[in-house]
Motif scaffolding. Structure first.
Motif, PDB file in Angstrom:
ATOM      1  N   THR A 139      -1.315   4.318 -11.878  1.00 55.81           N
ATOM      2  CA  THR A 139      -1.356   5.779 -11.882  1.00 55.81           C
ATOM      3  C   THR A 139      -0.280   6.336 -12.818  1.00 55.81           C
ATOM      4  N   GLU A 140       0.875   5.707 -12.817  1.00 59.09           N
ATOM      5  CA  GLU A 140       1.980   6.153 -13.685  1.00 59.09           C
ATOM      6  C   GLU A 140       1.680   5.948 -15.172  1.00 59.09           C
ATOM      7  N   ILE A 141       1.006   4.869 -15.518  1.00 55.43           N
ATOM      8  CA  ILE A 141       0.824   4.576 -16.950  1.00 55.43           C
ATOM      9  C   ILE A 141      -0.527   4.995 -17.516  1.00 55.43           C
ATOM     10  N   LEU A 142      -1.476   5.296 -16.652  1.00 50.80           N
ATOM     11  CA  LEU A 142      -2.786   5.707 -17.160  1.00 50.80           C
ATOM     12  C   LEU A 142      -2.860   7.232 -17.227  1.00 50.80           C
TER      13      LEU A 142
ATOM     14  N   GLU B  64     -11.196   3.171 -13.517  1.00 50.56           N
ATOM     15  CA  GLU B  64     -12.144   3.036 -12.404  1.00 50.56           C
ATOM     16  C   GLU B  64     -11.632   2.031 -11.377  1.00 50.56           C
ATOM     17  N   PHE B  65     -11.026   0.940 -11.866  1.00 45.51           N
ATOM     18  CA  PHE B  65     -10.418  -0.035 -10.970  1.00 45.51           C
ATOM     19  C   PHE B  65      -9.318   0.633 -10.144  1.00 45.51           C
ATOM     20  N   ASN B  66      -8.539   1.486 -10.772  1.00 45.41           N
ATOM     21  CA  ASN B  66      -7.469   2.181 -10.053  1.00 45.41           C
ATOM     22  C   ASN B  66      -8.050   3.084  -8.962  1.00 45.41           C
TER      23      ASN B  66
ATOM     24  N   ARG C 251       0.211  -5.006  -1.885  1.00 46.99           N
ATOM     25  CA  ARG C 251      -0.067  -5.359  -3.283  1.00 46.99           C
ATOM     26  C   ARG C 251      -0.947  -4.308  -3.945  1.00 46.99           C
ATOM     27  N   LEU C 252      -1.926  -3.808  -3.215  1.00 44.28           N
ATOM     28  CA  LEU C 252      -2.800  -2.767  -3.754  1.00 44.28           C
ATOM     29  C   LEU C 252      -2.012  -1.495  -4.052  1.00 44.28           C
TER      30      LEU C 252
ATOM     31  N   GLN D  64       0.101   2.415  -7.722  1.00 45.03           N
ATOM     32  CA  GLN D  64       1.185   3.295  -8.150  1.00 45.03           C
ATOM     33  C   GLN D  64       1.528   3.050  -9.615  1.00 45.03           C
ATOM     34  N   ALA D  65       1.652   1.789 -10.005  1.00 45.71           N
ATOM     35  CA  ALA D  65       1.990   1.461 -11.383  1.00 45.71           C
ATOM     36  C   ALA D  65       0.911   1.933 -12.354  1.00 45.71           C
TER      37      ALA D  65
END
Length: 116
Positions: free
Chosen positions: A113-116, A43-45, A104-105, A110-111
């Motif tokens: 999105t790649e790992i979740l 949700e934070f993403n 920064r956001l 991006q990071a």
């Protein structure tokens, strides 16, 4: 991929990120459980994505920028992204240009999105 594996992936990915407080994220995992912590992080993403859109679309709209920064700052504090929280609060007050915050956001979005 299970919740605990994703938790480990998040901790590993952001291990050297000085703006990410691993202990804060670990507290969230302990206070809830791995699956819930990952759901909150997802949700934070989404909030990151929406904030990026708002800041890119209307950077001169002080009210809109202030609201977006307020929302992302609160979410960031919960999941351990204290660097984002700090930048967002400074931008909400108008202390900084939004360029650094947007960069920064985008990096965090991006990071994640790649790992979740």
């Amino acid at each position: 991929m299970g919740g605990m594996e994703r938790v480990h992936n998040v901790l590993k990915r952001f291990a050297n990120d000085t703006g990410f407080d691993q202990s804060k994220f670990k507290d969230l995992v302990e206070d809830t459980n791995p699956d819930t912590a990952i759901a909150i992080l997802k949700e934070f993403n989404k909030t990151l994505g929406a904030t990026i859109e708002t800041l890119n679309a209307e950077p001169s709209d002080k009210d809109g920028v202030g609201k977006a920064c307020h929302k992302v700052a609160g979410s960031a504090a919960l999941v351990g992204f204290l660097g984002i929280e700090s930048l967002a609060r400074a931008n909400k007050r108008g202390d900084q240009e939004i360029t650094g915050l947007v960069a920064r956001l985008k990096a965090a979005h991006q990071a994640l999105t790649e790992i979740l």
